[in-house]
Design an enzyme around this catalytic site. Structure first.
Site, PDB file in Angstrom:
ATOM      1  CB  SER A 275      -0.944   0.078   1.206  1.00 16.21           C
ATOM      2  OG  SER A 275      -1.759  -1.062   1.297  1.00 16.21           O
ATOM      3  CG  ASP A 347       9.326 -11.771  12.784  1.00 15.50           C
ATOM      4  OD1 ASP A 347       8.342 -12.479  12.508  1.00 15.50           O
ATOM      5  OD2 ASP A 347      10.423 -12.237  13.135  1.00 15.50           O
ATOM      6  CG  ASP A 350       8.867 -14.922  16.018  1.00 17.18           C
ATOM      7  OD1 ASP A 350       9.047 -14.536  14.850  1.00 17.18           O
ATOM      8  OD2 ASP A 350       9.109 -14.218  17.024  1.00 17.18           O
TER       9      ASP A 350
END
Length: 807
Positions: A275, A347, A350
């Site tokens: 975006s 992130d 995990d």
């Protein structure tokens, strides 16, 4: 003999009747489908819509819904309950199938509708804990009476529409797939929002980075995945100073090295999902008021992922786009402020390698103890077959996946648990509820505090002259590079250590340069103390946006609209001159020389009418593969490939980079050898695919833009949309991905907005409003948005919604 003929005729007739009313695979019951009264013919809209009054149970007062000439609904209610009930009803009238399919997908229930072909996707959805995450979100929402009331009112509106449908009135897709709508449970809104988290925050490369580290070593990983490109221009500029003391978790004494060559489950993310957004202050605009622009890049489908709407009731007047199944406006503006979003890419997923005590998997090792697992039984219904019972084991990290080795079949399988932001209890809709009513910067910041995932760059502008951007969401505290490889599930140092405080996430208000922007690139400069990720989007779109905004003055809304269509390729401008310089022109054939000459004259714009963009993409891709693939294909393990921007930088700056040489040949290849060979290869491939250079080589053809039906039902999409753009350009259109909603808003005494999406208000393929805006979207036009401050005196037609018991 007559009775035999009569009996045979009866048997044949019975067989025909049964076959016409039976679904075979993906083929609908043809008798039902072609029924002139109740089949697909019944869905054709042959007459212009007329004003009418409708009975809608549950309303407290009358609601007026005004439709403009693009069939955008403007909902005027006398109280908040009725506003959201009416929104649910109106959206269901236009997009019921889309609402249902998105939540069926998020719940892992597609096989229930389509059959065994989608069983594996449903299993993966359940094993990733999507329904589990939605249930936790719904529990959180139920603790908030205001949001619970909003979502339940919306659900009541959806169900009011479903209850009034007869089978002949079902949307066309129900007839194609031969099933009926089910009641809309409020938890489906939570499922829808978790589906967006999967779309935007399920990316991970833990296994690939672990494998790459094992095969190529620390230096390779640091060079390609740690260092930023020289042209990187982060979202929060380096001039921003951080005046807090960060609480960074302590890293373990030695890093865990997992067993290599594993492949973890992953939902693929197409390039182009990203975006752009930006806001410029009044100091840079012709009006003296801020201008905000946003164009979220997602998979392009029919119907569109977005639904345009205005919502008006005491205390709220907002305009923009909503998600089908979610009350309120997600991206838009009101009389005082405007806001938009882009994906952050932190992130927040995990993988942890788990040590179980024994084969029963009832206990796992963590922090020196054996801890109990929990079990969740997933019951997956499969159309035409028996129900599948799937047992999913959970640790405190999350659900567990069994992982087989790709390169050593004798190695015992490993087990990995997933820690994912989608499993967090959340009440994300409250953020948009607050933004819809925001009057100033403080309201904007307060609304953002309610948001969990998927993390978004929320851009903001107000009538008070403020502009701002917050990298917003629940962001886990991590030590440097924590979670970029598979983590040690036995060691608590690898656990998430709480959350970055809200006031310490990257953000900026009214910067001196006079603008804020984001394009999925790195969130902040290297001096930002917390680790967020090492896998953001390439620098190209973000750099181009900032270059243009830096140079612009006296900006108008039209300037912003034009900028959204900018298709300059930073990728081409940084790479093509080197490819040309490395090419041995003495070895080229006449046709190859003509192509080479064409490339030397190109201006790096990915224009639909040009052949050069298609040639460059083929050439650059072949060069990349020629350099990287021979080393990468020495193993069956899945490895992490460098992003194109850092690859270009390394290859340009280091002619001795060892990967340039092809390890499968005796000769030592150079950049010149590879550039020349891959140009020849590219010309040959393009000729074989499209014939001699001509119209079929034009980028508008090669870009391969298809806007498919969201359920991939043939004939209900729009194929071969001829357009400019590229995944690395501001106009990030390519291969079925791109700007799913373009919006420009000029703040001021009278707020003005412009917007478009590639589709139409209606989800009915038999409606002229199904794909009516695609051509305007394709050519870069925007419609002026009819933002009414009070009940409009002029409108195309009106629907009055009343409670049937109010008369």
């Amino acid at each position: 003999m007559n009775w035999i003929k009569t009996s045979l005729s009866g048997i044949v007739l019975l067989a025909v009747i049964i076959s016409l009313n039976t679904k075979f695979g993906s083929v609908p019951p043809l008798g039902k489908f072609f029924d002139p009264d109740a089949g697909f013919w019944a869905n054709a809209e042959t007459n212009a819509p007329q004003s009418q009054e409708l009975d809608v149970p549950g309303l407290k007062d009358e609601v007026s819904v005004y439709y403009d000439d693009r069939r955008v609904p403007h909902i005027f209610a006398q109280n908040e309950h009725d506003l959201y009930l009416a929104q649910g009803y109106i959206v269901a009238r236009d997009r019921l199938f889309q609402m249902e399919m998105q939540t069926y997908d998020a719940a892992g229930r597609l096989a229930e509708i389509v059959g065994p072909s989608l069983l594996n996707r449903d299993k993966q959805t359940r094993r990733w804990g999507m329904p589990y995450g939605a249930e936790r979100a719904w529990q959180q929402i139920q603790n908030d009476p205001d949001m619970l009331a909003v979502i339940e009112a919306y659900a009541d509106g959806v169900n009011a529409y479903i209850d009034e449908l007869s089978p002949d009135e079902y949307p066309l897709e129900y007839k194609v797939l031969d099933f009926a709508p089910e009641p809309w449970e409020p938890i489906k809104t939570a499922l829808l929002l978790k589906n967006m988290t999967r779309t935007l925050a399920a990316g991970n490369s833990d296994d690939r980075t672990s494998n790459t580290l094992a095969y190529f070593g620390d230096d390779f990983v640091n060079r390609f995945f740690t260092q930023d490109p020289e042209l990187n221009d982060p979202i929060i500029p380096p001039s921003r100073e951080w005046d807090f003391e960060a609480d960074i978790p302590e890293a373990p004494d030695s890093l865990y090295v997992p067993a290599s060559a594993k492949e973890l489950e992953a939902f693929t993310t197409e390039e182009g999902i990203g975006s752009n957004n930006w806001a410029v202050s009044g100091s840079k605009t012709a009006s003296g008021y801020p201008i905000l622009a946003n164009d979220p890049h997602l998979s392009l489908t029919l119907p569109s992922i977005w639904y345009e709407v205005q919502l008006h009731a005491p205390g709220v007047n907002t305009y923009g786009v909503s998600l089908q199944g979610s009350p309120g406006v997600i991206i838009g503006f009101n009389e005082d402020v405007a806001w938009g979003v882009t994906n952050v890419g932190t992130d927040v997923l995990d993988w942890y390698e788990i040590e179980f005590r024994d084969e029963t998997m009832q206990e796992y090792r963590h922090d020196g103890q054996w801890k109990p697992t929990s079990t969740r039984i997933e019951e997956i219904k499969v159309r035409g077959e028996e129900t599948v019972m799937d047992t999913v084991i959970y640790t405190h990290h999350g659900p567990v996946t069994k992982v087989e080795s790709r390169v050593n079949e004798e190695r015992a399988p490993a087990y990995h648990a997933m820690r994912w932001i989608a499993h967090e209890p959340s009440n994300d809709l409250k953020t948009f509820y607050g933004l819809n009513r925001a009057e100033n910067y403080d309201d904007y910041v307060a609304a953002l505090k309610e948001y969990t995932a998927p993390a978004q760059n929320f851009v903001f502008a107000s009538n008070e002259g403020d502009i701002a951007l917050w990298v917003n969401g629940k962001l886990p505290k991590k030590w440097e590079h924590q979670g970029r490889t598979v983590s040690d599930g036995t060691d608590p140092n690898y656990d998430w250590q709480g959350w970055i405080p809200r006031d310490q996430v990257p953000h900026i208000k009214n910067p001196e340069r006079g603008f804020v922007s984001s394009a999925n690139q790195e969130s902040a400069a290297p001096d930002y103390p917390y680790y967020l990720d090492d896998d953001f989007a390439p620098f190209e779109r973000g750099r181009r946006i900032n270059d243009l905004l830096e140079a612009m003055e006296n900006i108008t809304p039209k300037d912003m609209q034009d900028m959204q269509m900018d298709d300059y390729s930073y990728y081409a401008s940084t790479f093509l001159p080197s490819l040309l310089a490395w090419t041995d022109t003495d070895s080229l054939t006449e046709k190859e020389q003509t192509i080479y000459d064409l490339m030397t004259q190109w201006n790096y714009y990915m224009d639909a009418e040009e052949m050069a963009p298609a040639i460059f993409r083929q050439w650059a891709g072949n060069f990349y593969r020629a350099v990287m693939y021979d080393e990468y294909e020495t193993t069956d393990a899945l490895l992490r490939y460098p992003s194109r921007d850092i690859f270009v930088e390394v290859v340009k700056n280091d002619p001795e980079f060892s990967f340039i040489d092809n390890i499968e040949t005796e000769a030592r290849e150079t950049r010149e050898d590879i550039a020349t060979a891959t140009l020849k290869e590219s010309v040959s491939e393009l000729t074989n695919a499209w014939g001699e250079p001509g119209d079929r080589w034009k980028w508008g053809v090669a870009i391969n833009n298809d806007i498919d039906h969201l359920a991939n039902i043939p004939g209900m999409g729009k194929q071969n949309v001829y357009s400019s753009g590229s995944s690395d350009a501001i106009n990030a259109t390519r291969g079925g991905n791109g700007p799913s909603w373009r919006m420009v808003v000029e703040l001021g005494p009278e707020v003005k907005g412009w917007g478009v999406y590639p589709g139409g208000a209606s989800g009915n393929p038999g409606s002229p409003n199904y794909d009516s805006m695609i051509e305007t979207w394709r050519t870069g036009g925007l419609f002026e948005l009819n933002f009414f401050q009070e009940d409009p005196s002029e409108f195309n037609y009106k629907i009055s919604l009343k409670n049937p018991g109010s008369d």
